[in-house]
Design a protein around this motif. Structure first.
Motif, PDB file in Angstrom:
ATOM      1  N   ASN C  19     -31.018 -28.569  29.005  1.00 15.91           N
ATOM      2  CA  ASN C  19     -31.446 -27.505  28.091  1.00 15.91           C
ATOM      3  C   ASN C  19     -32.492 -28.013  27.099  1.00 15.91           C
ATOM      4  OD1 ASN C  19     -29.695 -25.664  29.279  1.00 15.91           O
ATOM      5  ND2 ASN C  19     -27.994 -26.255  27.941  1.00 15.91           N
ATOM      6  N   PRO C  22     -36.489 -28.323  28.616  1.00 10.63           N
ATOM      7  CA  PRO C  22     -37.347 -27.130  28.529  1.00 10.63           C
ATOM      8  C   PRO C  22     -37.761 -26.808  27.089  1.00 10.63           C
ATOM      9  CG  PRO C  22     -35.538 -26.743  30.060  1.00 10.63           C
ATOM     10  CD  PRO C  22     -35.255 -28.061  29.373  1.00 10.63           C
ATOM     11  N   ARG C  60     -43.052 -23.585  30.560  1.00 10.48           N
ATOM     12  CA  ARG C  60     -42.274 -22.601  31.317  1.00 10.48           C
ATOM     13  C   ARG C  60     -41.172 -23.244  32.161  1.00 10.48           C
ATOM     14  NH1 ARG C  60     -44.620 -17.380  32.273  1.00 10.48           N
ATOM     15  NH2 ARG C  60     -46.379 -17.070  30.874  1.00 10.48           N
ATOM     16  N   LYS C  62     -37.629 -24.465  33.350  1.00  5.03           N
ATOM     17  CA  LYS C  62     -36.260 -24.016  33.133  1.00  5.03           C
ATOM     18  C   LYS C  62     -35.288 -25.129  33.534  1.00  5.03           C
ATOM     19  CE  LYS C  62     -37.443 -19.202  33.763  1.00  5.03           C
ATOM     20  NZ  LYS C  62     -37.359 -18.006  34.631  1.00  5.03           N
ATOM     21  N   SER C  63     -34.060 -25.003  33.069  1.00  5.69           N
ATOM     22  CA  SER C  63     -33.047 -26.020  33.358  1.00  5.69           C
ATOM     23  C   SER C  63     -32.950 -26.295  34.858  1.00  5.69           C
ATOM     24  CB  SER C  63     -31.679 -25.561  32.845  1.00  5.69           C
ATOM     25  OG  SER C  63     -31.736 -25.297  31.471  1.00  5.69           O
TER      26      SER C  63
END
Lengths: 235, 235, 235, 235
Positions: C19, C22, C60, C62-63
């Motif tokens: 987390n 990002p 952009r 993401k996890s």
């Protein structure tokens, strides 16, 4: 958080110092004033001073990280260096700026003091090689005489003392106090190769004066580098 | 807020002036146009002019802080200086820019006027030492003749008068009006060592023209400092 | 995501590396450190290293895009180049920075390593034409000896090796390792015309040290361009 | 919005062009690429091209403001200049960049084209006074040959043609096409005193290449102003 000490930093009021300090620190981070854990802020309301911790990411401070100290401090004893109303339960260090924030309370009756590492301030201390930063005929009306008095006029010359830096922030206390006494009208104190301390009667005035001074450092540096005089001789 | 006066600034429409002014001021703050309580904005819709208060943090203005004035103003009486439809209940001062905003309504039929302390504008007034800022062959198509007329062409030379600053903002009124009459095609007026006033038929055009002019001040200053000519001689 | 591998990057904890990466990449994008898919970050927690993918828009990520590798890596076999605990199911490439991040783990015991293309870093490598970037008497206290040791003092001179760039990022591995061995106190390695690698014991220290060093590159470049000396000779 | 035409711009997918264009324009606004209504973007998916309108505040565009055109366009008739699949119901003008975006589709098979007024691009066209911007030995790996081919190498010299500006954006079409044919490897075309056009196979590649090129304009301008050579002679 549940103790009575913690109640000092729990409030639903967004203007409570324990809520304001995190918000302001995030804003200062994006202005480039407190990158890399540098800089700090203190807000005093009556006999309580709220201070951001030292050595942490300023844009990630939370209310529960705030120190609360009594103002004025009780007389020093052989056992205690500084007295706290609240220390965060986490392993956080008190701000090394504390003695310098105290200068603004003791010598000017300030209600808030802000310390930045703004590069505009640092460049100003490198280009103004003497003991004073001077600029005139700019928008200096947002700055108050001594930081707490009446507003300056466009025709005034703004003067800010520049003191020499020391390896330990605490050791700046005496130099800062001397400069404040020698320049009783100054609204802040620059520290060579380091940054600036600015104060005001409350957090709003401290913040807006820090913005005004940072604006003046920036435009002053631009003028110097462009070969433009920064003080107009009216006489 | 509950009085009928307060209804003037209560609306669920995000494009209502009382909602737009806070939003635009936040945006201007992040552009560096209104730091330290400086700058201002006025939006006029028909016979009502909405104005942000003076001396406050522009990024924290709320709808309830907005002044509303009738336009045109009734003739002055011995008892009143300026007439208001609404004054905020808080202890807020009316904008010192009000007489200057009025110039844009009276002399150009503008619907909105913006005042910034942008450093690009200030640097332009320091590097263009005469009474006029001039630039050509840049993207000036977003600027309109007189601020309210047809769009300029890439081949036109943009000219903006520069007036000298005064200690009190109100005292700029006559100098600004004279400059607007002398330069009937100018879309704004620069104030030496202070900033710029820009207007348009509505808030969108005032805002986009302020952006265009600020862009031109910035690129013009860069060109001057790089030794590049800012006006091409076509003849 | 549903496999056991995917569980490595699913967490409700905002401080979980999958987390954090990002969030930090978005922040680095706005600082101008990772524009145009450049730059990268690795966070290691114990025996697991989490790495952002290569060649993607860093703001952009993401996890579910995160790679997880075991640390240390098993000995190389003829069939595998690098071993992964998790590869994203999308068609993503592993970071070309991986071998360089590994240098910081192997040689310094770092827990996180950040790579930026900051223009301040690049300009520093252009203005410091030799093999070392040096600056003193600035706010270097936020930087630690070797990136993982005690804090530097204001009176110390910060030294960072500058290695020459190579067309393939992976080929920097040996040069970076040599520089780290030759300059055992350096908190990062600059790559000429390219950027910088900075590490710390954990992500917070890696990030704040990257901020501190970027601040020093920026002020150093300003000083050089203004003709100011960047190292004071105390002897 | 309810007509079948409007369905072309209604989607819950954040990556639908009608949703992406407003988001990207907001981002470009904060990068200083499209201030004052300037600049633009086109995303083509197969036979449909989505284009932001002209002369509006780019950071406030909504999906319903998007034009949709068929690609390729039907042959011109005496009655129609350009054919649309959807025009916004509001009084919006089609983008003056449309013919230039078409160049990137026709001559390069691009899927997206971006036009900025970035000051870095404009300054580059002022400091590179000839017909080509050249830089080498920088992080140019994010740029592709011709904008749609293989990635450049660190050792390559990036070349971008610079064409002269015209008062009407549409009149740049032929000059841009000529430059694209003369420089078949160029990933974009600079327009003197105006800005740059950059394209890619899809919106992601167009955007990241615009970032890479803007980065190179910025560092190139800094290098020129510092007296540093921007191309290394390897021979």
């Amino acid at each position: 958080m549940s103790s009575s000490e913690d109640n000092l930093v729990i409030s639903s009021d967004p203007l409570h110092p324990a809520n304001l300090i995190p918000e302001l620190c995030r804003s200062f981070y994006h202005l480039g004033w407190v990158t890399g854990t540098g800089g700090g802020i203190c807000i005093r309301v009556g006999d309580k001073a709220y201070i951001a911790p030292s050595g942490v990411q300023k844009e990630r401070i939370k209310s529960e990280h705030i120190f609360v100290l009594p103002y004025p401090q009780p007389p020093p004893s052989p056992h205690t260096d500084r007295v706290f109303l609240r220390r965060p339960s986490l392993n956080l260090k008190e701000s090394a700026c504390t003695p310098l924030f105290w200068n603004s309370f003791d010598l000017r009756g300030a209600g808030s003091c802000i310390h930045t590492h703004s590069q505009h301030a640092v460049m100003a201390t490198l280009l103004w090689t003497g003991p004073v930063f001077r600029i005139s005929h700019q928008m200096i009306k947002g700055v108050r005489v001594a930081g707490t008095g009446t507003a300056l006029s466009y025709l005034d010359t703004l003067e800010l003392p520049i003191i020499e830096n020391t390896p330990n922030e605490e050791d700046l206390k005496d130099g800062m106090a001397e400069a404040m006494i020698k320049y009783p009208n100054a609204a802040g104190v620059l520290v060579r190769r380091h940054g600036v301390y600015v104060w005001g009667l409350d957090w709003e005035k401290a913040k807006t004066q820090t913005e005004c001074l940072d604006y003046l450092f920036e435009i002053g540096v631009k003028m110097k580098l462009a070969g433009l005089p920064t003080v107009m001789n009216d006489s």
